[in-house]
Design a protein around this motif. Sequence first.
Motif, PDB file in Angstrom:
ATOM      1  N   LEU A   1      -5.533  -4.646 -16.235  1.00 44.25           N
ATOM      2  CA  LEU A   1      -6.547  -5.139 -15.309  1.00 44.25           C
ATOM      3  C   LEU A   1      -7.522  -6.021 -16.078  1.00 44.25           C
ATOM      4  O   LEU A   1      -8.165  -5.577 -17.029  1.00 44.25           O
TER       5      LEU A   1
ATOM      6  N   ASP B   1       0.840  -1.184   0.000  1.00 44.62           N
ATOM      7  CA  ASP B   1       0.000   0.000   0.000  1.00 44.62           C
ATOM      8  C   ASP B   1       0.882   1.243   0.000  1.00 44.62           C
ATOM      9  O   ASP B   1       1.972   1.250   0.578  1.00 44.62           O
TER      10      ASP B   1
ATOM     11  N   THR C   1      -7.381  -6.636  -1.156  1.00 44.76           N
ATOM     12  CA  THR C   1      -7.136  -5.480  -0.308  1.00 44.76           C
ATOM     13  C   THR C   1      -7.866  -5.597   1.024  1.00 44.76           C
ATOM     14  O   THR C   1      -8.822  -6.363   1.166  1.00 44.76           O
TER      15      THR C   1
ATOM     16  N   TYR D   1      -4.926  -9.300 -12.665  1.00 42.13           N
ATOM     17  CA  TYR D   1      -4.131  -8.646 -13.696  1.00 42.13           C
ATOM     18  C   TYR D   1      -3.506  -9.679 -14.634  1.00 42.13           C
ATOM     19  O   TYR D   1      -3.212 -10.808 -14.230  1.00 42.13           O
TER      20      TYR D   1
ATOM     21  N   ASP E   1     -12.111  -6.889 -11.799  1.00 44.34           N
ATOM     22  CA  ASP E   1     -12.073  -6.553 -10.383  1.00 44.34           C
ATOM     23  C   ASP E   1     -13.453  -6.767  -9.782  1.00 44.34           C
ATOM     24  O   ASP E   1     -14.459  -6.863 -10.489  1.00 44.34           O
TER      25      ASP E   1
ATOM     26  N   ALA F   1      -8.597  -7.790  -7.322  1.00 41.66           N
ATOM     27  CA  ALA F   1      -8.272  -7.487  -8.710  1.00 41.66           C
ATOM     28  C   ALA F   1      -7.452  -8.610  -9.321  1.00 41.66           C
ATOM     29  O   ALA F   1      -6.647  -9.259  -8.646  1.00 41.66           O
TER      30      ALA F   1
ATOM     31  N   ASP G   1       1.499  -0.914 -11.510  1.00 45.61           N
ATOM     32  CA  ASP G   1       0.139  -0.392 -11.401  1.00 45.61           C
ATOM     33  C   ASP G   1      -0.111  -0.005  -9.948  1.00 45.61           C
ATOM     34  O   ASP G   1       0.350  -0.691  -9.033  1.00 45.61           O
ATOM     35  N   ASN G   2      -0.847   1.082  -9.732  1.00 42.63           N
ATOM     36  CA  ASN G   2      -1.085   1.538  -8.358  1.00 42.63           C
ATOM     37  C   ASN G   2      -2.562   1.608  -7.992  1.00 42.63           C
ATOM     38  O   ASN G   2      -2.935   2.266  -7.029  1.00 42.63           O
ATOM     39  N   GLU G   3      -3.423   0.902  -8.746  1.00 45.48           N
ATOM     40  CA  GLU G   3      -4.858   0.978  -8.461  1.00 45.48           C
ATOM     41  C   GLU G   3      -5.249   0.097  -7.274  1.00 45.48           C
ATOM     42  O   GLU G   3      -5.998   0.522  -6.391  1.00 45.48           O
ATOM     43  N   TYR G   4      -4.771  -1.144  -7.243  1.00 49.12           N
ATOM     44  CA  TYR G   4      -5.070  -2.068  -6.148  1.00 49.12           C
ATOM     45  C   TYR G   4      -3.756  -2.424  -5.456  1.00 49.12           C
ATOM     46  O   TYR G   4      -2.924  -3.138  -6.022  1.00 49.12           O
ATOM     47  N   THR G   5      -3.577  -1.919  -4.230  1.00 55.15           N
ATOM     48  CA  THR G   5      -2.312  -2.118  -3.519  1.00 55.15           C
ATOM     49  C   THR G   5      -2.589  -2.594  -2.094  1.00 55.15           C
ATOM     50  O   THR G   5      -2.853  -1.784  -1.207  1.00 55.15           O
TER      51      THR G   5
END
Length: 231
Positions: A156, A101, A141, A149, A159, A147, A120-124
């Motif tokens: 992606l 995160d 998360t 990938y 999700d 998600a 990628d920083n959408e789902y961390t």
Amino acid sequence: LIIHENKLLVQYDQSGKKSLMAFDVNSGNLMWETIRPVSISWASPVITEFNGIIQVILTAEPYVISYDVNTGRELWSIECMSGEVGPSVSVNSRYVFAVNDFAVLVAINPAEPASIVWADNEYTPDISSPVATEELVFVLTSWGGVACYDTETGNLVWDHEFDYGFFASPIVAGNNVYMLDQAGVMHVVKAEREFQLVADSPLGERTVCTPAFSERKIYIRSEEHLYCISE
């Protein structure tokens, strides 16, 4: 902690000295120790083989670093992490996947020289570790987002948001991904390019630990009990 042959490997990235140590499992003697240029980490070491070398891979701010499991010699490092890292890395036959995160999800090519393939920083996730197949990597998360990938492109694929978040890491078994949320519900989805829910199985009490799979049995540690589930 992780064991490889006669070595117990300890990732000690706490306050003060940060190091990776190998102890003889029979005598307890220190076999080697490598000092690490990192910050505090809660992740665990992962052992795999790339380029014909058995490697132990660790993640902590700011690096993902690979070491020779027999000598402790650093093989490669990538600067890509930030914060107190919780998730461990995941691997398939080509890449290493690391995430935290307030950082990014990255795919690392461990060939010489190691390099980042995509990020990628959408789902961390901040606690749950990713899990990868040859084609797909899955992240969970603590707020309930899941998600999937593409491992080659980082695109992606799908999700989904569940009602409760995840501290436990996902497990791939057969063609399914098993995801145990904090409310104690085991969500089972297909490890495929479309979201397909196979089952929701409530345990009935809170869980934060990753389940263990062995010989067609699932072991789950909840707040109050240790369960063994089989056919």
